[in-house]
Write a protein that holds these residues in place. Structure first.
Motif, PDB file in Angstrom:
ATOM      1  N   LYS A 371       0.889  -1.163   0.000  1.00  0.00           N
ATOM      2  CA  LYS A 371       0.000   0.000   0.000  1.00  0.00           C
ATOM      3  C   LYS A 371       0.926   1.211   0.000  1.00  0.00           C
ATOM      4  CE  LYS A 371      -4.226  -1.630   2.285  1.00  0.00           C
ATOM      5  NZ  LYS A 371      -5.145  -1.338   1.168  1.00  0.00           N
ATOM      6  N   ASP A 454      -3.278   8.655   2.685  1.00  0.00           N
ATOM      7  CA  ASP A 454      -3.451   8.383   1.257  1.00  0.00           C
ATOM      8  C   ASP A 454      -3.299   6.897   0.947  1.00  0.00           C
ATOM      9  OD1 ASP A 454      -3.698   9.175  -1.547  1.00  0.00           O
ATOM     10  OD2 ASP A 454      -1.566   8.703  -1.715  1.00  0.00           O
ATOM     11  N   GLY A 457      -6.612   5.286   1.667  1.00  0.00           N
ATOM     12  CA  GLY A 457      -7.817   5.888   1.096  1.00  0.00           C
ATOM     13  C   GLY A 457      -8.522   6.861   2.023  1.00  0.00           C
ATOM     14  N   GLU A 458      -7.789   7.465   2.973  1.00  0.00           N
ATOM     15  CA  GLU A 458      -8.414   8.354   3.943  1.00  0.00           C
ATOM     16  C   GLU A 458      -7.869   9.787   3.883  1.00  0.00           C
ATOM     17  OE1 GLU A 458      -8.220   6.706   7.908  1.00  0.00           O
ATOM     18  OE2 GLU A 458      -8.513   4.659   7.170  1.00  0.00           O
TER      19      GLU A 458
END
Length: 462
Positions: A371, A454, A457-458
């Protein structure tokens, strides 16, 4: 004279090891052939940062109008810049002298050589020799500028980093061979003061040990600053017979000739292991380095080696950490071995570069599912206010467990930000814990929290 510990070399590995030994109650001496503090304090880390600060101040003045400040045209006094740098270095060396006295460490000036039977022979400047004995002898003799076979340094037109710090006058043009930390720092310094600089790099990316995204950003920033860059290129020969230098460069498209005043060879460092008595004492070496175990024992009992002459990263802070671990083990403590995958690297050009751990490419090669979070300084309020929007923070996490595998930063002051990541990795902090650690606003360091967000996804400000 007999000691518990004799350290040969007083750089950031040697003098730190000596101080820690003294703190632990060991009778200690340091052997130094030149200046206390070694290359780092006298010809490396410290005086180069003084030069770079002068360049940064000059850059600020030249861009003062962007901050609403009117100034007269600035002029760099090259000799004064060099003089300030030498003054900073001298002050730091005197500081080490004070620390030696404070910690009751004997300083033996001269060139040290190990001998069998736990002996050190020291040859003074006047040629006289004296022998000392110690239960433990630590080699910390550091490194020097690597000379390429087709790029012999004459100290005048083809130079290493030492001459680059004390040139009698500023060259109008310079070719820098190698784009590691030394190469890009000097390229930035000279280019900012007005020298026409060309960097020649053998690898396909500048700062080749860094993450590829960082390399690409530095390329953009340097080109914008007027520095010419030739990657996948090699210097084949230098003709110094004329007034300047004619540099033959082999590129993918063929041979090119570059003309310049000075060629700076910045192709790394080589360990100072010659004439140390290693063969006579039976100390093993491999590929130009002293072979040691995780606590810096050499192949001969009672002899140790740390810093640039052993296999880890050739960095001042690595040498210091190795020195402390080595001495604590000698004193009977139980130190942890050094984690060489959690060593920060810093490059002090502008924009600065700081990194630790795996690059994206290395993490993929190691088999991790990733990630990745990235936050550009163009989206940072503090960076905008400071007029320093170039660059980003990139964080690499293991998708399975959330482990922070690596961090890569390029931008203003990122060398001051990387320590947060080193501590986070040491404490096995996860991405979610970083996101939930409130960072102060407005700061450049918010980009670390945002990059972590990032990755999951936040992210709020992208």
């Amino acid at each position: 004279m007999n000691y518990d510990v004799i350290v040969i070399g007083s750089g950031p590995g040697g003098y730190v090891a000596a101080i820690r030994a003294s703190q632990l109650g060991l009778k200690t001496a340091v052997v130094e052939r030149e200046s206390l503090g070694g290359i780092c304090l006298n010809w490396g880390c410290i005086p180069t940062k003084a030069l770079l600060k002068s360049a940064q101040v000059f850059e600020y003045i030249n861009h003062a109008a962007e901050y609403g400040i009117k100034t007269a045209e600035a002029e760099a006094d090259f000799a004064a810049v060099i003089k300030r740098s030498r003054g900073v270095a001298d002050g730091m060396s005197k500081g080490v002298q004070f620390l030696m006295k404070k910690n009751k460490i004997d300083v033996i000036m001269g060139t040290g050589k190990v001998k069998p039977g736990n002996k050190v022979e020291v040859k003074a400047a006047d040629g006289s020799q004296k022998e000392y004995t110690a239960t433990s002898i630590i080699l910390a003799t550091g490194g020097r500028s690597r000379e390429l076979p087709n790029l012999k340094q004459d100290g005048k037109k083809v130079i290493g980093y030492r001459q680059a710090m004390v040139l009698p006058e500023q060259p109008k043009s310079m070719v820098v061979v190698g784009s590691g930390a030394i190469g890009v720092e000097f390229a930035y310094f000279y280019a900012t003061l007005g020298t026409k600089v060309t960097i020649v790099e053998f690898m396909e990316n500048v700062v080749p040990v860094e993450d590829e995204d960082v390399s690409k950003q530095l390329l953009r920033s340097f080109k914008k600053a007027g520095i010419e860059i030739m990657t996948s290129s090699s210097v084949e020969s230098v003709d110094t017979s004329g007034a300047g230098c004619k540099v033959q460069v082999k590129t993918a498209s063929g041979m090119q000739t570059l003309e310049c005043d000075i060629v700076l060879s910045a192709a790394g460092v080589v360990a100072n292991i010659e004439n140390l008595g290693l063969e006579e004492t039976g100390i093993k070496t491999e590929k130009g380095k002293v072979v040691v175990d995780e606590f810096y024992n050499t192949s001969v009992k009672g002899y140790y080696a740390i810093g640039d002459i052993v296999g880890g990263q050739a960095l001042a802070h690595v040498a210091s950490a190795e020195g402390i671990i080595c001495v604590e083990k000698i004193a009977g403590h139980k130190p942890e071995p050094l984690d060489y995958n959690n060593i920060p690297g810093c490059t002090y050009c502008s924009p600065e570069i700081a990194s630790v751990g795996y690059t994206e490419k290395a993490a993929k090669a190691a088999g991790y599912e990733l990630k990745i979070g990235k936050f550009p300084f163009s989206a940072s309020g503090k960076a905008s206010a400071a007029g320093a929007k170039d660059g980003f923070v990139k964080l690499i996490f293991d998708a399975k467990y959330g482990e922070l595998l690596g961090a890569h930063m390029i931008g203003a002051n990122v060398t001051e930000m990387i320590a947060e990541i080193v501590v986070a990795r040491k404490l096995e902090t996860t991405g979610h814990e970083m996101i939930k650690s409130v960072h102060p606003h407005p700061t450049m360091s918010e980009a670390i929290m945002e990059a972590a967000a990032d990755a999951y996804g936040e992210v709020i400000h992208l």
